[in-house]
Motif scaffolding. Sequence first.
Motif, PDB file in Angstrom:
ATOM      1  N   ARG A   1      -1.004  -1.198  18.166  1.00 11.68           N
ATOM      2  CA  ARG A   1      -1.463   0.188  18.079  1.00 11.68           C
ATOM      3  C   ARG A   1      -2.586   0.417  19.087  1.00 11.68           C
ATOM      4  O   ARG A   1      -3.228  -0.516  19.552  1.00 11.68           O
ATOM      5  CB  ARG A   1      -1.999   0.491  16.664  1.00 11.68           C
ATOM      6  CG  ARG A   1      -1.119   0.051  15.508  1.00 11.68           C
ATOM      7  CD  ARG A   1       0.039   0.971  15.260  1.00 11.68           C
ATOM      8  NE  ARG A   1      -0.408   2.294  14.881  1.00 11.68           N
ATOM      9  CZ  ARG A   1       0.171   3.012  13.917  1.00 11.68           C
ATOM     10  NH1 ARG A   1       1.192   2.521  13.240  1.00 11.68           N
ATOM     11  NH2 ARG A   1      -0.245   4.230  13.640  1.00 11.68           N
ATOM     12  N   GLU A   2      -2.839   1.673  19.373  1.00  9.79           N
ATOM     13  CA  GLU A   2      -3.946   2.012  20.269  1.00  9.79           C
ATOM     14  C   GLU A   2      -5.271   2.091  19.516  1.00  9.79           C
ATOM     15  O   GLU A   2      -6.327   2.054  20.121  1.00  9.79           O
ATOM     16  CB  GLU A   2      -3.658   3.344  20.970  1.00  9.79           C
ATOM     17  CG  GLU A   2      -2.464   3.286  21.920  1.00  9.79           C
ATOM     18  CD  GLU A   2      -2.247   4.594  22.645  1.00  9.79           C
ATOM     19  OE1 GLU A   2      -3.011   5.552  22.390  1.00  9.79           O
ATOM     20  OE2 GLU A   2      -1.316   4.667  23.469  1.00  9.79           O
ATOM     21  N   GLU A   3      -5.220   2.212  18.183  1.00 11.77           N
ATOM     22  CA  GLU A   3      -6.444   2.306  17.391  1.00 11.77           C
ATOM     23  C   GLU A   3      -7.130   0.947  17.256  1.00 11.77           C
ATOM     24  O   GLU A   3      -6.492  -0.105  17.328  1.00 11.77           O
ATOM     25  CB  GLU A   3      -6.127   2.847  15.995  1.00 11.77           C
ATOM     26  CG  GLU A   3      -5.634   4.278  15.977  1.00 11.77           C
ATOM     27  CD  GLU A   3      -4.114   4.373  16.002  1.00 11.77           C
ATOM     28  OE1 GLU A   3      -3.596   5.451  15.700  1.00 11.77           O
ATOM     29  OE2 GLU A   3      -3.448   3.361  16.320  1.00 11.77           O
ATOM     30  N   THR A   4      -8.449   1.004  17.025  1.00 12.89           N
ATOM     31  CA  THR A   4      -9.250  -0.204  16.846  1.00 12.89           C
ATOM     32  C   THR A   4      -9.933  -0.162  15.488  1.00 12.89           C
ATOM     33  O   THR A   4     -10.515   0.858  15.103  1.00 12.89           O
ATOM     34  CB  THR A   4     -10.329  -0.312  17.943  1.00 12.89           C
ATOM     35  OG1 THR A   4      -9.688  -0.378  19.220  1.00 12.89           O
ATOM     36  CG2 THR A   4     -11.182  -1.561  17.750  1.00 12.89           C
ATOM     37  N   ILE A   5      -9.876  -1.266  14.762  1.00 10.67           N
ATOM     38  CA  ILE A   5     -10.568  -1.374  13.481  1.00 10.67           C
ATOM     39  C   ILE A   5     -12.017  -1.762  13.740  1.00 10.67           C
ATOM     40  O   ILE A   5     -12.297  -2.690  14.514  1.00 10.67           O
ATOM     41  CB  ILE A   5      -9.878  -2.418  12.590  1.00 10.67           C
ATOM     42  CG1 ILE A   5      -8.496  -1.904  12.160  1.00 10.67           C
ATOM     43  CG2 ILE A   5     -10.733  -2.730  11.360  1.00 10.67           C
ATOM     44  CD1 ILE A   5      -7.669  -2.923  11.423  1.00 10.67           C
ATOM     45  N   SER A   6     -12.938  -1.055  13.110  1.00  9.83           N
ATOM     46  CA  SER A   6     -14.357  -1.303  13.375  1.00  9.83           C
ATOM     47  C   SER A   6     -15.140  -1.730  12.137  1.00  9.83           C
ATOM     48  O   SER A   6     -16.316  -2.050  12.236  1.00  9.83           O
ATOM     49  CB  SER A   6     -15.013  -0.035  13.956  1.00  9.83           C
ATOM     50  OG  SER A   6     -14.883   1.053  13.056  1.00  9.83           O
ATOM     51  N   GLN A   7     -14.478  -1.749  10.976  1.00  8.45           N
ATOM     52  CA  GLN A   7     -15.189  -2.075   9.740  1.00  8.45           C
ATOM     53  C   GLN A   7     -14.197  -2.630   8.727  1.00  8.45           C
ATOM     54  O   GLN A   7     -13.027  -2.238   8.704  1.00  8.45           O
ATOM     55  CB  GLN A   7     -15.878  -0.827   9.178  1.00  8.45           C
ATOM     56  CG  GLN A   7     -16.727  -1.077   7.958  1.00  8.45           C
ATOM     57  CD  GLN A   7     -17.466   0.182   7.521  1.00  8.45           C
ATOM     58  OE1 GLN A   7     -17.278   1.253   8.101  1.00  8.45           O
ATOM     59  NE2 GLN A   7     -18.287   0.082   6.508  1.00  8.45           N
ATOM     60  N   ILE A   8     -14.665  -3.550   7.879  1.00  3.51           N
ATOM     61  CA  ILE A   8     -13.823  -4.154   6.853  1.00  3.51           C
ATOM     62  C   ILE A   8     -14.400  -3.810   5.490  1.00  3.51           C
ATOM     63  O   ILE A   8     -15.602  -3.979   5.243  1.00  3.51           O
ATOM     64  CB  ILE A   8     -13.754  -5.680   7.037  1.00  3.51           C
ATOM     65  CG1 ILE A   8     -13.117  -6.004   8.397  1.00  3.51           C
ATOM     66  CG2 ILE A   8     -12.956  -6.339   5.918  1.00  3.51           C
ATOM     67  CD1 ILE A   8     -13.210  -7.458   8.776  1.00  3.51           C
ATOM     68  N   PHE A   9     -13.548  -3.334   4.596  1.00  7.12           N
ATOM     69  CA  PHE A   9     -13.953  -2.945   3.249  1.00  7.12           C
ATOM     70  C   PHE A   9     -13.526  -4.051   2.281  1.00  7.12           C
ATOM     71  O   PHE A   9     -12.349  -4.395   2.193  1.00  7.12           O
ATOM     72  CB  PHE A   9     -13.309  -1.619   2.856  1.00  7.12           C
ATOM     73  CG  PHE A   9     -13.743  -0.466   3.717  1.00  7.12           C
ATOM     74  CD1 PHE A   9     -14.863   0.279   3.378  1.00  7.12           C
ATOM     75  CD2 PHE A   9     -13.034  -0.128   4.856  1.00  7.12           C
ATOM     76  CE1 PHE A   9     -15.278   1.342   4.170  1.00  7.12           C
ATOM     77  CE2 PHE A   9     -13.434   0.936   5.659  1.00  7.12           C
ATOM     78  CZ  PHE A   9     -14.559   1.666   5.316  1.00  7.12           C
ATOM     79  N   VAL A  10     -14.500  -4.611   1.548  1.00  9.67           N
ATOM     80  CA  VAL A  10     -14.262  -5.780   0.704  1.00  9.67           C
ATOM     81  C   VAL A  10     -14.464  -5.411  -0.761  1.00  9.67           C
ATOM     82  O   VAL A  10     -15.446  -4.743  -1.125  1.00  9.67           O
ATOM     83  CB  VAL A  10     -15.212  -6.940   1.081  1.00  9.67           C
ATOM     84  CG1 VAL A  10     -14.860  -8.195   0.291  1.00  9.67           C
ATOM     85  CG2 VAL A  10     -15.154  -7.220   2.584  1.00  9.67           C
ATOM     86  N   SER A  11     -13.530  -5.845  -1.604  1.00  8.61           N
ATOM     87  CA  SER A  11     -13.660  -5.640  -3.050  1.00  8.61           C
ATOM     88  C   SER A  11     -13.346  -6.946  -3.761  1.00  8.61           C
ATOM     89  O   SER A  11     -12.967  -7.941  -3.143  1.00  8.61           O
ATOM     90  CB  SER A  11     -12.729  -4.521  -3.517  1.00  8.61           C
ATOM     91  OG  SER A  11     -11.373  -4.833  -3.231  1.00  8.61           O
TER      92      SER A  11
END
Length: 342
Positions: free
Chosen positions: A268-278
């Motif tokens: 994909r062209e999008e970039t992940i910048s944060q991870i949500f942890v539960s």
Amino acid sequence: MAKNPSLAIGLDLGRNAVKSVVLQRRGSNRFAVTGFATKKTDERSLLPENVGSIIKAVLEKMGGSAKACCLAVSSADSILRIIRQPETPPELLRTGLRLNGPALLNQDVKDYVLDCASIDPAGALGEDRMRPYLVGGLPRNRVEDLHATMDSIKRPLTRLQLAAVSSYNAFEFAQPDIFRNEPFILVDMGHEDSTVTVGVKGQLVLVRSIEYGGRALRETLASLAPEGGDIYEELEQGEETMVETARMSLAALTREVSSSIGFFEGRREETISQIFVSGGLARSQTLLNLMSEELRMPCEAWHAFERCDIALPEDRKAEFAREAVNLSVACGAAVELLGYKS
């Protein structure tokens, strides 16, 4: 068409604890938590003949008058796949999957109860004329046992769901703007394993299970804690040997999370910048910091109740605040019954 209830129970049947919440709809976009409860379990208590008494104890502790109940299940023998198929009505696709499981799902599923849904129903078909579908399933005898168990305690199931789906629904409920407009990755850290879910702009892209959870970390750290001491309290104090041991243990998880991010960003062209942890481990800021350092991006705890009024007795609010990061699956199960969509 049946009307959605205004009050719903979400039950999370995990492999180390049973957790529940009651959500109430108080308007078109207002919700409240009116009850919650948790109870630790072990392998014996989760046998079919014993699980009913555990669930009953949790529901009695929680209290309330809600009747509608959705049970979310975390199970080693569950199926959760994303497949691409020509546009097909779900009932026909379910039949096709049962008959052609080895070809479509790489395993025989004739003895499974399956469900499926398009995960990008509004999207245009690609050049291959295929559409992505999420397929979930549990062994038929497991489903029958769960329904019989709930009937035996006079809490008939309104719906049954896989825990990873409930967690995804909970994130949509809690963070609708991010869910609709950005790429995101969820890491739900369980007792035996962890689930990694990647989505972008309301579309589920990847869901996978990683064989690493709180049990593995606890066993790794157990020899370093003083006898009778709390492992996670010791970890939060920042003792160097324990922190570095935790870092090495977490590598089994962070390596796979990094691989999942790479899979997504490579396509994909999008970039992940944060991870949500539960999950229970998300209560440890030390573990979140270690994950952030290893993955080189912020890892923050999230819970599903940011948009909810907390309508609980004062003496239970502090306990709920501690448990909230571990109740997202139960929340997502309740949300399913309330019919919420962002």
